[in-house]
Scaffold this active site. Sequence first.
Site, PDB file in Angstrom:
ATOM      1  N   GLY A   1      27.837  40.659  64.440  1.00 35.22           N
ATOM      2  CA  GLY A   1      26.578  40.197  65.032  1.00 35.22           C
ATOM      3  C   GLY A   1      26.696  39.005  65.963  1.00 35.22           C
ATOM      4  O   GLY A   1      25.979  38.914  66.952  1.00 35.22           O
TER       5      GLY A   1
ATOM      6  N   ASP B   1      24.512  35.152  64.229  1.00 39.60           N
ATOM      7  CA  ASP B   1      23.416  35.601  65.068  1.00 39.60           C
ATOM      8  C   ASP B   1      22.069  35.142  64.524  1.00 39.60           C
ATOM      9  O   ASP B   1      21.240  34.619  65.237  1.00 39.60           O
ATOM     10  CB  ASP B   1      23.445  37.137  65.245  1.00 39.60           C
ATOM     11  CG  ASP B   1      23.611  37.888  63.917  1.00 39.60           C
ATOM     12  OD1 ASP B   1      23.638  37.243  62.841  1.00 39.60           O
ATOM     13  OD2 ASP B   1      23.736  39.123  63.960  1.00 39.60           O
TER      14      ASP B   1
ATOM     15  N   ASP C   1      18.622  34.489  57.930  1.00 41.05           N
ATOM     16  CA  ASP C   1      17.515  35.261  57.364  1.00 41.05           C
ATOM     17  C   ASP C   1      17.255  34.770  55.937  1.00 41.05           C
ATOM     18  O   ASP C   1      16.641  33.739  55.753  1.00 41.05           O
ATOM     19  CB  ASP C   1      17.900  36.743  57.444  1.00 41.05           C
ATOM     20  CG  ASP C   1      16.778  37.685  57.059  1.00 41.05           C
ATOM     21  OD1 ASP C   1      15.608  37.340  57.262  1.00 41.05           O
ATOM     22  OD2 ASP C   1      17.066  38.784  56.553  1.00 41.05           O
TER      23      ASP C   1
ATOM     24  N   LYS D   1      14.875  32.979  60.886  1.00 38.84           N
ATOM     25  CA  LYS D   1      13.627  33.541  60.313  1.00 38.84           C
ATOM     26  C   LYS D   1      13.318  32.744  59.055  1.00 38.84           C
ATOM     27  O   LYS D   1      13.603  33.176  57.946  1.00 38.84           O
ATOM     28  CB  LYS D   1      13.842  35.014  59.949  1.00 38.84           C
ATOM     29  CG  LYS D   1      13.739  35.972  61.101  1.00 38.84           C
ATOM     30  CD  LYS D   1      13.459  37.384  60.622  1.00 38.84           C
ATOM     31  CE  LYS D   1      14.707  38.219  60.643  1.00 38.84           C
ATOM     32  NZ  LYS D   1      14.478  39.629  60.305  1.00 38.84           N
TER      33      LYS D   1
ATOM     34  N   PHE E   1      12.137  42.520  62.249  1.00 34.75           N
ATOM     35  CA  PHE E   1      13.527  42.944  62.394  1.00 34.75           C
ATOM     36  C   PHE E   1      13.838  43.094  63.881  1.00 34.75           C
ATOM     37  O   PHE E   1      13.200  43.871  64.588  1.00 34.75           O
ATOM     38  CB  PHE E   1      13.779  44.261  61.654  1.00 34.75           C
ATOM     39  CG  PHE E   1      15.234  44.605  61.575  1.00 34.75           C
ATOM     40  CD1 PHE E   1      16.025  44.106  60.538  1.00 34.75           C
ATOM     41  CD2 PHE E   1      15.831  45.410  62.541  1.00 34.75           C
ATOM     42  CE1 PHE E   1      17.382  44.412  60.476  1.00 34.75           C
ATOM     43  CE2 PHE E   1      17.178  45.711  62.488  1.00 34.75           C
ATOM     44  CZ  PHE E   1      17.955  45.215  61.448  1.00 34.75           C
ATOM     45  N   VAL E   2      14.804  42.323  64.353  1.00 34.96           N
ATOM     46  CA  VAL E   2      15.080  42.284  65.789  1.00 34.96           C
ATOM     47  C   VAL E   2      16.447  42.876  66.125  1.00 34.96           C
ATOM     48  O   VAL E   2      17.344  42.920  65.277  1.00 34.96           O
ATOM     49  CB  VAL E   2      15.000  40.837  66.339  1.00 34.96           C
ATOM     50  CG1 VAL E   2      13.578  40.305  66.258  1.00 34.96           C
ATOM     51  CG2 VAL E   2      15.950  39.907  65.588  1.00 34.96           C
TER      52      VAL E   2
ATOM     53  N   ASP F   1      22.221  44.468  65.759  1.00 35.79           N
ATOM     54  CA  ASP F   1      22.151  45.930  65.804  1.00 35.79           C
ATOM     55  C   ASP F   1      21.067  46.486  64.894  1.00 35.79           C
ATOM     56  O   ASP F   1      20.554  45.812  64.005  1.00 35.79           O
ATOM     57  CB  ASP F   1      23.481  46.526  65.340  1.00 35.79           C
ATOM     58  CG  ASP F   1      23.680  46.350  63.840  1.00 35.79           C
ATOM     59  OD1 ASP F   1      23.526  45.214  63.352  1.00 35.79           O
ATOM     60  OD2 ASP F   1      23.949  47.347  63.147  1.00 35.79           O
TER      61      ASP F   1
ATOM     62  N   ARG G   1      23.357  46.532  70.346  1.00 31.54           N
ATOM     63  CA  ARG G   1      24.013  45.221  70.462  1.00 31.54           C
ATOM     64  C   ARG G   1      24.131  44.799  71.925  1.00 31.54           C
ATOM     65  O   ARG G   1      24.206  43.618  72.234  1.00 31.54           O
ATOM     66  CB  ARG G   1      25.412  45.265  69.836  1.00 31.54           C
ATOM     67  CG  ARG G   1      25.429  45.461  68.325  1.00 31.54           C
ATOM     68  CD  ARG G   1      26.815  45.166  67.780  1.00 31.54           C
ATOM     69  NE  ARG G   1      27.058  45.695  66.449  1.00 31.54           N
ATOM     70  CZ  ARG G   1      26.751  45.068  65.314  1.00 31.54           C
ATOM     71  NH1 ARG G   1      26.148  43.912  65.341  1.00 31.54           N
ATOM     72  NH2 ARG G   1      27.027  45.611  64.140  1.00 31.54           N
TER      73      ARG G   1
HETATM   74  P1  5GP Z   1      21.033  36.743  55.363  1.00 31.48           P
HETATM   75  O1  5GP Z   1      22.233  36.750  54.478  1.00 31.48           O
HETATM   76  O2  5GP Z   1      20.671  35.388  55.933  1.00 31.48           O
HETATM   77  O3  5GP Z   1      19.857  37.421  54.730  1.00 31.48           O
HETATM   78  O4  5GP Z   1      21.315  37.748  56.525  1.00 31.48           O
HETATM   79  C1  5GP Z   1      22.060  37.488  57.588  1.00 31.48           C
HETATM   80  C2  5GP Z   1      22.497  38.772  58.218  1.00 31.48           C
HETATM   81  O5  5GP Z   1      21.534  39.844  58.049  1.00 31.48           O
HETATM   82  C3  5GP Z   1      22.604  38.533  59.683  1.00 31.48           C
HETATM   83  O6  5GP Z   1      23.878  38.039  60.009  1.00 31.48           O
HETATM   84  C4  5GP Z   1      22.331  39.906  60.239  1.00 31.48           C
HETATM   85  O7  5GP Z   1      23.516  40.651  60.242  1.00 31.48           O
HETATM   86  C5  5GP Z   1      21.374  40.549  59.251  1.00 31.48           C
HETATM   87  N1  5GP Z   1      19.977  40.414  59.710  1.00 31.48           N
HETATM   88  C6  5GP Z   1      19.017  39.637  59.204  1.00 31.48           C
HETATM   89  N2  5GP Z   1      17.865  39.754  59.905  1.00 31.48           N
HETATM   90  C7  5GP Z   1      18.114  40.627  60.891  1.00 31.48           C
HETATM   91  C8  5GP Z   1      17.329  41.162  61.974  1.00 31.48           C
HETATM   92  O8  5GP Z   1      16.147  40.863  62.188  1.00 31.48           O
HETATM   93  N3  5GP Z   1      17.974  42.031  62.787  1.00 31.48           N
HETATM   94  C9  5GP Z   1      19.260  42.419  62.630  1.00 31.48           C
HETATM   95  N4  5GP Z   1      19.770  43.278  63.494  1.00 31.48           N
HETATM   96  N5  5GP Z   1      20.040  41.930  61.635  1.00 31.48           N
HETATM   97  C10 5GP Z   1      19.463  41.047  60.775  1.00 31.48           C
HETATM   98 MG    MG Z   2      25.454  39.326  60.703  1.00 30.91          MG
END
Ligand code: 5GP
Ligand code: MG
Length: 189
Positions: free
Chosen positions: A51, A107, A110, A138, A159-160, A166, A172
Amino acid sequence: MARKKQIPELRHLDHILVSETAIKRRVTALAEQINRAYRGKDLTVIAIVNGAIIFTADLLRQLRSPLRLDCIRAASYHAGTHASGKPVVIDNLKLDIAGHDVLLVDDILDTGNTLSAVRELLLAKGAATVRTCVLLDKKARRVVPFDAEYVGFEIPNEFVVGYGLDFNERYRNIPCIGVLKPKFYSGRL
Ligand code: 5GP
Ligand code: MG
């Protein structure tokens, strides 16, 4: 000047959240912030792939510290397929980071699960400092407390895709950040 040929999959977007121009400006501002913070210091940049590839590539070309680059992989599973929702971090780092100042690049921040797990791993390997730079945040989705030192844009809980992000490995290469039309999300958990 000739008009740039558009990527056909741009038509899959319902709306654009962050334009290509806004990304460019913000990446430059982030790089300036990082340059100020690490002036006179060497830097080890660790990108969470896939990402963060495009963001890291653009950011790196504007950093002035002598730096090394390595990548790490993390796979997160949705709660439906993995009870804990905890990411699996694949420790394939080639560089020795003990005693080094690490800038972790991702990237999007979340739930915070991925970055807190990777950060712990880097500190366990003896990194002197670990700071985090994310293009998108987010905040509303946070499950574990985590703040990144450098944040490009705070975005709503959508979700972006695009600029490295991706959906099922597609989109991407879209140069902006956007939200897909609902029909293209079919099959998402
Ligand atoms: P976390 O562990 O913070 O929940 O998630 C991080 C990972 O989830 C990011 O590196 C990404 O790969 C994926 N992710 C979280 N939100 C999004 C989103 O809105 N779009 C996409 N494409 N991937 C996301
Ligand atoms: Mg990621």
